[in-house]
Design a protein around this motif. Structure first.
Motif, PDB file in Angstrom:
ATOM      1  N   HIS A  43       5.462  -0.796   1.628  1.00 24.70           N
ATOM      2  CA  HIS A  43       6.087  -0.144   0.471  1.00 24.70           C
ATOM      3  C   HIS A  43       5.200   0.990  -0.054  1.00 24.70           C
ATOM      4  CE1 HIS A  43       9.262  -2.974   0.564  1.00 24.70           C
ATOM      5  NE2 HIS A  43       8.591  -3.990   0.031  1.00 24.70           N
ATOM      6  N   LEU A  44       3.889   0.737  -0.084  1.00 21.70           N
ATOM      7  CA  LEU A  44       2.960   1.760  -0.546  1.00 21.70           C
ATOM      8  C   LEU A  44       2.973   2.963   0.389  1.00 21.70           C
ATOM      9  CD1 LEU A  44       0.729   2.669  -2.482  1.00 21.70           C
ATOM     10  CD2 LEU A  44      -0.885   1.406  -1.073  1.00 21.70           C
ATOM     11  N   GLY A  45       2.973   2.692   1.705  1.00 22.67           N
ATOM     12  CA  GLY A  45       3.039   3.781   2.678  1.00 22.67           C
ATOM     13  C   GLY A  45       4.302   4.611   2.524  1.00 22.67           C
ATOM     14  N   GLU A  46       5.442   3.937   2.314  1.00 26.13           N
ATOM     15  CA  GLU A  46       6.700   4.660   2.109  1.00 26.13           C
ATOM     16  C   GLU A  46       6.643   5.527   0.854  1.00 26.13           C
ATOM     17  OE1 GLU A  46       9.605   1.547   2.037  1.00 26.13           O
ATOM     18  OE2 GLU A  46       9.340   1.090   4.172  1.00 26.13           O
ATOM     19  N   ALA A  47       6.023   5.005  -0.206  1.00 22.58           N
ATOM     20  CA  ALA A  47       5.901   5.772  -1.448  1.00 22.58           C
ATOM     21  C   ALA A  47       5.027   7.011  -1.236  1.00 22.58           C
ATOM     22  CB  ALA A  47       5.320   4.893  -2.552  1.00 22.58           C
ATOM     23  N   LEU A  48       3.944   6.868  -0.467  1.00 23.42           N
ATOM     24  CA  LEU A  48       3.071   8.009  -0.206  1.00 23.42           C
ATOM     25  C   LEU A  48       3.782   9.060   0.651  1.00 23.42           C
ATOM     26  CD1 LEU A  48      -0.321   6.172   0.441  1.00 23.42           C
ATOM     27  CD2 LEU A  48       0.294   7.544  -1.548  1.00 23.42           C
ATOM     28  N   ALA A  76       7.001   9.569   0.741  1.00 23.70           N
ATOM     29  CA  ALA A  76       8.014  10.191  -0.114  1.00 23.70           C
ATOM     30  C   ALA A  76       7.405  11.266  -1.004  1.00 23.70           C
ATOM     31  CB  ALA A  76       8.688   9.125  -0.970  1.00 23.70           C
ATOM     32  N   ARG A  77       6.103  11.140  -1.293  1.00 23.56           N
ATOM     33  CA  ARG A  77       5.425  12.135  -2.129  1.00 23.56           C
ATOM     34  C   ARG A  77       4.715  13.197  -1.287  1.00 23.56           C
ATOM     35  NH1 ARG A  77       6.158   7.639  -4.615  1.00 23.56           N
ATOM     36  NH2 ARG A  77       6.346   7.466  -6.865  1.00 23.56           N
ATOM     37  N   GLY A  78       4.969  13.198   0.005  1.00 25.16           N
ATOM     38  CA  GLY A  78       4.418  14.241   0.870  1.00 25.16           C
ATOM     39  C   GLY A  78       2.965  14.080   1.225  1.00 25.16           C
ATOM     40  N   LEU A  79       2.443  12.847   1.191  1.00 23.77           N
ATOM     41  CA  LEU A  79       1.027  12.615   1.501  1.00 23.77           C
ATOM     42  C   LEU A  79       0.816  12.042   2.887  1.00 23.77           C
ATOM     43  CD1 LEU A  79      -0.006  11.164  -1.966  1.00 23.77           C
ATOM     44  CD2 LEU A  79      -0.637  13.381  -1.032  1.00 23.77           C
TER      45      LEU A  79
END
Length: 197
Positions: free
Chosen positions: A185-190, A192-195
């Motif tokens: 989930h954390l990886g997906e969030a990162l 999604a923020r272009g990181l």
């Protein structure tokens, strides 16, 4: 609980984060290299003095030590059997002292100050290292420690609620599965923020 700042106005709270990081690194290194139970006993007095100087509540430091007690419950008897009481006590004291020092640091230093200190240390190497990304990685690591503790506590609470007793494996498997899901989930969030580049 590591990474949870406890506000205060003690001398330790007011000290600059860079100074505290340097002292933390020096003390933990000195403790890790020490083999004498007597010297480590003296280090216990020093660390207790630092904790008293920081004026952080004992219950907060204790909550940081509780997860370590599970590790010591396994490591100390193994060391007793394989290497004798002196090495067992030495290993236990090293771990306890390092965790208490790290706990005092995190309870007296806001995460933002730690990140600023890390970026300051990395500034001379900005040609090779992206200090912002390292700061982000450090922030994620600091957040991951209490998050993992919460996952372990939730799994243990769920097992107790069901009246289940079991082996370490019975606790470890759900903890690992939940930790991997959280990492996804954390990886997906990162991403999604272009990181992700």
């Amino acid at each position: 609980m590591i990474g949870v700042f406890h506000p205060g106005d003690s001398l330790v709270h007011r000290a600059p984060a860079l100074l505290k990081l340097g002292l933390l690194a020096a003390l933990v290194t000195a403790i890790a290299l020490q083999h004498s139970v007597l010297v480590l006993g003296g280090a216990c007095v020093l660390v207790a003095g630092i904790a008293a100087l920081a004026r952080v509540p004992f219950r907060l430091l204790w909550r940081q030590l509780v997860p370590l007690l599970w590790l010591l419950a396994i490591a100390v008897p193994v060391q007793l059997l394989l290497a004798g009481w002196e090495l067992a006590v030495t290993v236990a004291l090293r771990l306890l002292l390092a965790v208490v020092l790290a706990g005092v640091y995190s309870l007296t230093t806001p995460v933002t100050e730690t990140l600023d200190a890390a970026q300051t240390l990395l500034r001379p190497f900005r040609r090779w290292i992206d200090a912002d990304r390292v700061g982000l990685a450090l922030a994620l690591a600091i957040r991951a420690i209490p998050l993992l503790g919460e996952i372990v506590a939730e799994v243990l609470d769920a097992r107790r609620a069901r009246g289940a007793e079991g082996s370490i494996r019975a606790v470890a498997v759900p903890v690992i599965v939940r930790a991997l899901r959280t990492a996804d989930h954390l990886g997906e969030a990162l991403v999604a923020r272009g990181l992700d580049d």
